[in-house]
Design an enzyme around this catalytic site. Structure first.
Site, PDB file in Angstrom:
ATOM      1  N   ASN A   1     106.701  52.600 -59.061  1.00  0.00           N
ATOM      2  CA  ASN A   1     106.915  51.182 -58.732  1.00  0.00           C
ATOM      3  C   ASN A   1     107.535  50.492 -59.953  1.00  0.00           C
ATOM      4  O   ASN A   1     106.944  50.478 -61.034  1.00  0.00           O
ATOM      5  CB  ASN A   1     105.566  50.545 -58.361  1.00  0.00           C
ATOM      6  CG  ASN A   1     105.719  49.078 -58.004  1.00  0.00           C
ATOM      7  OD1 ASN A   1     106.357  48.327 -58.731  1.00  0.00           O
ATOM      8  ND2 ASN A   1     105.123  48.665 -56.900  1.00  0.00           N
TER       9      ASN A   1
ATOM     10  N   HIS B   1     107.597  45.793 -62.413  1.00  0.00           N
ATOM     11  CA  HIS B   1     107.316  45.110 -63.675  1.00  0.00           C
ATOM     12  C   HIS B   1     108.442  45.198 -64.697  1.00  0.00           C
ATOM     13  O   HIS B   1     108.406  44.518 -65.722  1.00  0.00           O
ATOM     14  CB  HIS B   1     105.975  45.568 -64.241  1.00  0.00           C
ATOM     15  CG  HIS B   1     104.847  45.109 -63.341  1.00  0.00           C
ATOM     16  ND1 HIS B   1     104.778  43.823 -62.867  1.00  0.00           N
ATOM     17  CD2 HIS B   1     103.814  45.781 -62.788  1.00  0.00           C
ATOM     18  CE1 HIS B   1     103.730  43.706 -62.066  1.00  0.00           C
ATOM     19  NE2 HIS B   1     103.128  44.882 -61.994  1.00  0.00           N
TER      20      HIS B   1
ATOM     21  N   HIS C   1     108.573  45.834 -54.571  1.00  0.00           N
ATOM     22  CA  HIS C   1     107.935  44.850 -53.688  1.00  0.00           C
ATOM     23  C   HIS C   1     108.751  43.570 -53.738  1.00  0.00           C
ATOM     24  O   HIS C   1     108.827  42.918 -54.771  1.00  0.00           O
ATOM     25  CB  HIS C   1     106.502  44.617 -54.197  1.00  0.00           C
ATOM     26  CG  HIS C   1     105.681  43.702 -53.344  1.00  0.00           C
ATOM     27  ND1 HIS C   1     104.340  43.507 -53.570  1.00  0.00           N
ATOM     28  CD2 HIS C   1     105.992  42.935 -52.272  1.00  0.00           C
ATOM     29  CE1 HIS C   1     103.862  42.655 -52.668  1.00  0.00           C
ATOM     30  NE2 HIS C   1     104.836  42.292 -51.875  1.00  0.00           N
TER      31      HIS C   1
ATOM     32  N   ARG D   1     108.586  40.147 -53.032  1.00  0.00           N
ATOM     33  CA  ARG D   1     107.576  39.137 -52.684  1.00  0.00           C
ATOM     34  C   ARG D   1     108.252  37.866 -52.209  1.00  0.00           C
ATOM     35  O   ARG D   1     109.370  37.566 -52.608  1.00  0.00           O
ATOM     36  CB  ARG D   1     106.689  38.831 -53.896  1.00  0.00           C
ATOM     37  CG  ARG D   1     105.826  40.003 -54.332  1.00  0.00           C
ATOM     38  CD  ARG D   1     104.879  39.589 -55.439  1.00  0.00           C
ATOM     39  NE  ARG D   1     103.755  38.849 -54.933  1.00  0.00           N
ATOM     40  CZ  ARG D   1     102.520  39.315 -54.807  1.00  0.00           C
ATOM     41  NH1 ARG D   1     102.223  40.539 -55.191  1.00  0.00           N
ATOM     42  NH2 ARG D   1     101.561  38.567 -54.327  1.00  0.00           N
TER      43      ARG D   1
ATOM     44  N   ARG E   1     108.825  36.807 -57.536  1.00  0.00           N
ATOM     45  CA  ARG E   1     108.393  36.691 -58.935  1.00  0.00           C
ATOM     46  C   ARG E   1     108.922  37.826 -59.806  1.00  0.00           C
ATOM     47  O   ARG E   1     108.956  37.717 -61.016  1.00  0.00           O
ATOM     48  CB  ARG E   1     106.871  36.631 -59.027  1.00  0.00           C
ATOM     49  CG  ARG E   1     106.187  37.903 -58.635  1.00  0.00           C
ATOM     50  CD  ARG E   1     104.703  37.832 -58.878  1.00  0.00           C
ATOM     51  NE  ARG E   1     104.049  36.907 -57.975  1.00  0.00           N
ATOM     52  CZ  ARG E   1     102.733  36.933 -57.739  1.00  0.00           C
ATOM     53  NH1 ARG E   1     101.972  37.807 -58.370  1.00  0.00           N
ATOM     54  NH2 ARG E   1     102.188  36.090 -56.895  1.00  0.00           N
TER      55      ARG E   1
ATOM     56  N   GLU F   1     107.853  47.661 -50.478  1.00  0.00           N
ATOM     57  CA  GLU F   1     106.588  47.003 -50.130  1.00  0.00           C
ATOM     58  C   GLU F   1     106.918  45.595 -49.665  1.00  0.00           C
ATOM     59  O   GLU F   1     107.720  44.896 -50.297  1.00  0.00           O
ATOM     60  CB  GLU F   1     105.683  46.903 -51.353  1.00  0.00           C
ATOM     61  CG  GLU F   1     105.168  48.222 -51.828  1.00  0.00           C
ATOM     62  CD  GLU F   1     104.332  48.049 -53.089  1.00  0.00           C
ATOM     63  OE1 GLU F   1     104.020  46.907 -53.488  1.00  0.00           O
ATOM     64  OE2 GLU F   1     104.011  49.065 -53.687  1.00  0.00           O
TER      65      GLU F   1
ATOM     66  N   THR G   1      98.564  42.590 -55.656  1.00  0.00           N
ATOM     67  CA  THR G   1      98.035  42.761 -54.297  1.00  0.00           C
ATOM     68  C   THR G   1      96.547  43.068 -54.374  1.00  0.00           C
ATOM     69  O   THR G   1      96.147  44.154 -54.787  1.00  0.00           O
ATOM     70  CB  THR G   1      98.802  43.891 -53.581  1.00  0.00           C
ATOM     71  OG1 THR G   1     100.196  43.711 -53.814  1.00  0.00           O
ATOM     72  CG2 THR G   1      98.515  43.875 -52.092  1.00  0.00           C
TER      73      THR G   1
ATOM     74  N   GLU H   1      98.539  54.011 -46.908  1.00  0.00           N
ATOM     75  CA  GLU H   1      98.318  54.096 -48.351  1.00  0.00           C
ATOM     76  C   GLU H   1      96.977  53.420 -48.622  1.00  0.00           C
ATOM     77  O   GLU H   1      96.806  52.238 -48.305  1.00  0.00           O
ATOM     78  CB  GLU H   1      99.448  53.392 -49.112  1.00  0.00           C
ATOM     79  CG  GLU H   1      99.227  53.437 -50.630  1.00  0.00           C
ATOM     80  CD  GLU H   1     100.375  52.811 -51.416  1.00  0.00           C
ATOM     81  OE1 GLU H   1     101.511  52.711 -50.899  1.00  0.00           O
ATOM     82  OE2 GLU H   1     100.115  52.428 -52.573  1.00  0.00           O
TER      83      GLU H   1
ATOM     84  N   HIS I   1      97.420  51.749 -56.601  1.00  0.00           N
ATOM     85  CA  HIS I   1      96.969  50.488 -57.178  1.00  0.00           C
ATOM     86  C   HIS I   1      95.935  50.722 -58.278  1.00  0.00           C
ATOM     87  O   HIS I   1      94.874  51.274 -58.032  1.00  0.00           O
ATOM     88  CB  HIS I   1      96.385  49.507 -56.150  1.00  0.00           C
ATOM     89  CG  HIS I   1      96.537  48.087 -56.621  1.00  0.00           C
ATOM     90  ND1 HIS I   1      95.694  47.534 -57.535  1.00  0.00           N
ATOM     91  CD2 HIS I   1      97.472  47.154 -56.349  1.00  0.00           C
ATOM     92  CE1 HIS I   1      96.109  46.302 -57.782  1.00  0.00           C
ATOM     93  NE2 HIS I   1      97.177  46.050 -57.085  1.00  0.00           N
TER      94      HIS I   1
HETATM   95  N1  PXP Z   1     100.959  50.508 -53.967  1.00  0.00           N
HETATM   96  C1  PXP Z   1     101.031  49.258 -53.447  1.00  0.00           C
HETATM   97  C2  PXP Z   1     101.074  49.114 -51.963  1.00  0.00           C
HETATM   98  C3  PXP Z   1     101.088  48.122 -54.284  1.00  0.00           C
HETATM   99  O1  PXP Z   1     101.150  46.888 -53.741  1.00  0.00           O
HETATM  100  C4  PXP Z   1     101.120  48.313 -55.681  1.00  0.00           C
HETATM  101  C5  PXP Z   1     101.251  47.125 -56.586  1.00  0.00           C
HETATM  102  O2  PXP Z   1     102.454  46.490 -56.352  1.00  0.00           O
HETATM  103  C6  PXP Z   1     101.074  49.628 -56.165  1.00  0.00           C
HETATM  104  C7  PXP Z   1     100.972  50.701 -55.292  1.00  0.00           C
HETATM  105  C8  PXP Z   1     101.150  49.916 -57.622  1.00  0.00           C
HETATM  106  O3  PXP Z   1     100.044  49.381 -58.276  1.00  0.00           O
HETATM  107  P1  PXP Z   1      99.983  49.444 -59.865  1.00  0.00           P
HETATM  108  O4  PXP Z   1     101.086  48.581 -60.362  1.00  0.00           O
HETATM  109  O5  PXP Z   1      98.622  48.910 -60.172  1.00  0.00           O
HETATM  110  O6  PXP Z   1     100.161  50.873 -60.249  1.00  0.00           O
END
Ligand code: PXP
Length: 238
Positions: free
Chosen positions: A7, A10, A43, A45, A49, A70, A101, A151, A192
């Site tokens: 992901n 960030h 994602h 959003r 952001r 996402e 999330t 998931e 997550h």
């Molecule tokens: N999976 C989903 C569905 C999420 O919403 C997120 C956070 O955006 C993640 C995985 C990844 O989470 P993390 O950034 O805590 O690894």
């Protein structure tokens, strides 16, 4: 081997801290794929952001592995997904004020809406996964809503791990619900709050298809570079 979805949200979060042009999430796609990730996750959003509309279309243009978008069931975002045609979408709950999330989607409580969005996305050939808490009733509702993949939200496990809570108990819950969901014929992913320290036991859950990890990989990448950060995480999933 459990697949790794990286992901990259960030990377865009850092850029948005200055509203400038760097770092570029597209470069994060290239580095992650070079390091051997199985797919890219981002994602879009409602409040934009981090990832923006332009990022999404540029990311879609360069991804050579698998793009998992996402998204919430917000009508504007659903339309963008239908136009962009990622390989997969993961439907997540979204609250404007949350930092991330916070929990899984309440599929049973929003059944009609979720089922409608699932069927519109699937009609376009997009695979759909639902991001749910590790609870059997949510997995059952997900199956009924017409998806092949779920998931599981690993936030409770991750928090227990950091806070010194009973992460073994959370892990056991996760294992049980994964087994039930797989027994129902669902493909099972998780994500997550997973980190280099806590990912091992989740990756070892029998039949786990994919882990989606963002924050910890991007955090490590600040010091090691993204290529090494992805490679190291991949090794842990082996
Ligand atoms: N999976 C989903 C569905 C999420 O919403 C997120 C956070 O955006 C993640 C995985 C990844 O989470 P993390 O950034 O805590 O690894």
């Amino acid at each position: 081997m459990t697949r790794l979805g990286v992901n990259i949200d960030h990377v865009a979060t850092v850029r948005e801290a200055r509203k400038t042009i760097e770092p570029d999430p597209v470069q994060a796609v290239l580095e992650s794929e070079k390091a051997g990730c199985s797919g890219i996750v981002c994602h879009l959003r409602k409040d934009r952001r981090h990832i923006g509309d332009n990022d999404l279309s540029r990311i879609k243009d360069v991804v050579t592995t698998h793009l998992n978008l996402e998204m919430s069931v917000d009508p504007e975002i659903v339309e963008i997904a239908l136009r962009t045609l990622p390989d997969e979408t993961t439907i997540v709950p979204e609250k404007r004020q949350e930092i991330t999330t916070e929990g899984g989607l309440d599929v049973s409580g929003n059944y009609e809406k979720v089922r409608d969005v699932v069927s519109r996305l699937r009609d376009k050939g997009i695979d759909v996964s639902l991001f749910i808490d590790p609870e059997e009733r949510q997995a059952e509702a997900a199956k009924k809503a017409g998806v092949d993949t779920v998931e599981f939200h690993t936030g409770r496990y991750a928090e227990a791990f950091i806070g010194g809570g009973d992460h073994e108990e959370e892990l056991e819950t996760l294992r049980k619900v994964c087994a039930t969901a797989m027994g129902e014929g669902l493909r099972v992913c998780a994500g997550h709050g997973l980190t280099y320290a806590n990912v091992g036991p989740v990756a070892r859950i029998e039949g786990m298809y994919e882990l989606n990890i963002g924050h910890s990989i991007i955090s490590r990448a600040i010091f090691t570079g993204l290529y090494d950060a992805v490679k190291e995480m991949k090794e842990l999933l082996r």
